[in-house]
Enzyme design. Structure first.
Site, PDB file in Angstrom:
ATOM      1  N   CYS A 152       5.605   9.131  52.104  1.00 50.31           N
ATOM      2  CA  CYS A 152       4.416   8.528  51.525  1.00 50.31           C
ATOM      3  C   CYS A 152       4.302   8.864  50.050  1.00 50.31           C
ATOM      4  CB  CYS A 152       3.162   9.042  52.239  1.00 50.31           C
ATOM      5  SG  CYS A 152       3.226   8.860  54.043  1.00 50.31           S
ATOM      6  N   GLU A 199       7.751  15.076  56.332  1.00 46.46           N
ATOM      7  CA  GLU A 199       8.217  14.980  57.710  1.00 46.46           C
ATOM      8  C   GLU A 199       8.437  16.394  58.233  1.00 46.46           C
ATOM      9  OE1 GLU A 199       8.145  12.338  60.349  1.00 46.46           O
ATOM     10  OE2 GLU A 199       8.773  11.409  58.462  1.00 46.46           O
ATOM     11  N   ASP A 207       2.763  14.165  62.594  1.00 47.60           N
ATOM     12  CA  ASP A 207       2.859  15.508  62.024  1.00 47.60           C
ATOM     13  C   ASP A 207       1.719  15.769  61.045  1.00 47.60           C
ATOM     14  OD1 ASP A 207       3.947  13.595  60.358  1.00 47.60           O
ATOM     15  OD2 ASP A 207       5.595  14.837  59.629  1.00 47.60           O
TER      16      ASP A 207
END
Length: 610
Positions: free
Chosen positions: A2, A79, A102
């Site tokens: 992101c 991640e 997550d």
């Protein structure tokens, strides 16, 4: 992956800046084209752009959670590869989960453990958490520095973002450089001093660090660093541990709700990752897709050298047959490679690794047509001692950054009035010495292992960061998430303490890794001599970039001529010598392209010098 950005202010009405925050967010759209989210309050703004990979519907951000009287909001880029373990621990402490992202795990881990949560995380990440009640921002970055996180303290407070281009959308942050910026670009570039954003006033949270910001100001702290311990495992035990760590890291990083593939260069590192991934895919009845890059007419012009003894295509085809998956070739011609130099600058926000960047940009764009996630073999050479400077005794014992023994050459391009303001040797050497002195060592360490520790620290803090910058920016420019299994901190921590004679098993580069991973590759690939990232050998490339740089030098208004001697650029164009600029990947053609990128950057970003 992101893009994140935002601001904390205790003195301004943030509503006055709302338009600029959306501009910042939009600058990160390539990092997150799938979803966007915003959090606004009196003191805090958190903005998010999402590339949806796991728990697509319930992983939206910014995400808020309340515990008792406390409320926390997160914007997260990254991640995690141990999500389940942390979730289970939190569930045992009474937390409930509405999804399986997550992001939710990181947020609730912070609620429970505050800054200690980062010690639990195995992954690549950069995130911000706003504590509503205490009015404090927490910023954190992963141990290896895989994911970027920049910030600037301006009159209205602290502004942060995944990329520099987003920061520059804020009205108080201008594209200004000073003499130190020039020193970074000309003496260190395409690397950067840790924590330095090159633009004046822009910094980067350093790898393995977190930062708190409150009305008392900003304070950065290190939460992770290498530790030196006596290595007690024998060689067989060491090889067994390496085999476990590498395979476990790759397997953990195969989790995805979208298409996943691997890079495949035909070298040891990407071939190992592809082989392990392929075994896991076959267990699930799936086919692994692999991707490699080559250049038009490289077979015609390739010549063996000390650093590149053989070309990749033969070994890629051998792996293609071995894996029995679906392989994709991305062929790049000179015109396309040259044209991509400019987008590579816009991706990195700085002059970069020339065609080493632009070729990666093209490759990632092609991969994105098939997949959203890819695994890549970066960082094995830094950790296992694969680079020539680890093994060449002359280079190994020479003081200074081994990939950039060119300070005088670099310095010679600067105009005299700038050169007089910079002590070039001191600027570079002081950074080298600071890093070398920071390498943890045992009191009874022999000279060879002591120097290995220094070399590994130099590579982790500098050379590896340049490659990670490159991989993140070039991939995310095409909305492609790239994971780097060899950057698992468990591998780094263990290998830092393995003696050099084990790493260099059988007097062979990365001999330990090769020995440990027997059975995963055909011997021809397993024992293939190291070859660097593939670059074009077509003489048309040097001619093309030379023609462009000549046009730049012919224009007296070219911004680069304010900093660089015109006669030095003309001499560079005419040179037939393969003068290194940055390791074996950047010699004369790439140096020419670097100056093209430098000039374009000055124009494109409207850079001002003070």
């Amino acid at each position: 992956m992101c893009g994140i950005c935002g601001q904390i202010s205790f003195c301004k009405n943030l509503d006055d800046y709302r338009e600029y925050y959306y501009n910042m967010q939009n600058k990160l759209i390539n990092r997150g084209p799938d979803q966007h989210g915003e959090y606004f309050s009196e003191d805090a703004v958190l903005m998010h752009r999402r590339l949806a990979v796991v728990d697509i519907e319930r992983g939206r951000q910014p995400m808020t959670y309340a515990v008792g009287d406390e409320i926390f909001t997160i914007c997260y880029n990254g991640e995690l590869y141990n999500t389940e373990e942390i979730r289970n621990k939190l569930e045992s402490r009474g937390y409930n989960f509405f999804g399986y992202s997550d992001t939710e795990v990181v947020l609730k881990a912070y609620c429970e453990y505050r800054e200690k949560c980062v010690d639990m995380l195995n992954g690549i990440f950069a995130f911000g958490i706003w504590e509503h009640s205490s009015k404090r921002l927490f910023l954190a970055r992963d141990r290896m520095g895989v994911k970027p996180l920049f910030y600037s303290e301006c009159d209205s407070g602290l502004v942060f973002a995944s990329e520099i281009k987003a920061l520059l959308e804020h009205p108080e942050i201008e594209p200004v450089i000073d003499i130190n910026s020039i020193a970074e670009i000309m003496l260190i570039g395409p690397g950067r001093t840790p924590g330095c954003g090159v633009f004046k006033g822009i910094k980067e949270v350093e790898p393995g660090c977190f930062l708190f910001y409150s009305d008392a100001g900003a304070e950065q702290k290190r939460y992770w660093s290498l530790e030196c311990r006596e290595h007690t495992d024998n060689f067989e035990q060491t090889a067994e541990k390496v085999r476990y760590l590498v395979t476990d890291s790759v397997r953990r990083q195969l989790v995805s709700d979208v298409e996943l593939c691997t890079f495949l260069s035909g070298g040891l590192d990407s071939s190992l990752i592809s082989s392990i991934a392929n075994s896991e895919f076959k267990k699930q009845g799936k086919m692994l897709h692999t991707f490699s890059v080559d250049y038009v007419d490289n077979d015609k012009y390739f010549k063996t050298s000390k650093f590149q003894p053989n070309s990749d295509p033969h070994f890629i085809r051998r792996m293609e047959s071995y894996l029995d998956g679906k392989h994709h070739w991305v062929m790049i011609d000179t015109d396309e490679l040259v044209a991509a130099l400019y987008d590579a600058v816009k991706a990195r926000d700085l002059p970069g690794m020339a065609d080493v960047d632009s070729s990666m940009l093209i490759l990632c764009k092609k991969i994105k047509e098939f997949a959203t996630v890819a695994l890549s073999g970066e960082c094995a050479d830094e950790i296992f001692g694969g680079y020539p400077w680890y093994r060449d005794k002359t280079i190994r014992e020479t003081q200074g950054f081994p990939w950039a023994q060119s300070t005088d050459y670099r310095f010679s391009f600067l105009k005299d009035e700038l050169a007089n303001e910079i002590n070039a040797s001191d600027y570079v050497h002081s950074r080298y010495l600071k890093t070398v002195k920071s390498a943890p060592k045992l009191d009874n360490m022999n000279r060879e292992d002591s120097r290995t520790a220094e070399m590994m620290k130099l590579n982790l803090d500098w050379f590896m960061q340049t490659l990670l910058d490159r991989k993140d920016r070039m991939s995310m420019y095409s909305s492609l998430e790239v994971r780097v299994p060899f950057c698992d901190h468990r591998i780094v921590e263990y290998l830092y303490n393995v003696p050099w004679d084990m790493k260099d098993h059988d007097n062979y580069e990365k001999g330990l890794l090769r020995y440990a991973m027997r059975g995963y590759l055909p011997d021809e690939v397993l024992w293939r001599k190291k070859s660097p990232y593939p670059k074009t050998h077509n003489p048309n490339y040097k001619k093309a970039v030379s023609d462009i740089l000549k046009k730049i030098t012919d224009d007296p208004d070219s911004p680069i001529l304010k900093f660089i001697k015109r006669e030095s650029l003309l001499k560079l164009i005419e040179s037939d010598k393969a003068q290194p600029w940055y390791g074996q990947l950047m010699t004369t053609p790439q140096t020419i392209a670097y100056f093209i990128q430098f000039d374009f950057w000055l124009r494109e970003y409207g850079v001002k010098f003070i």
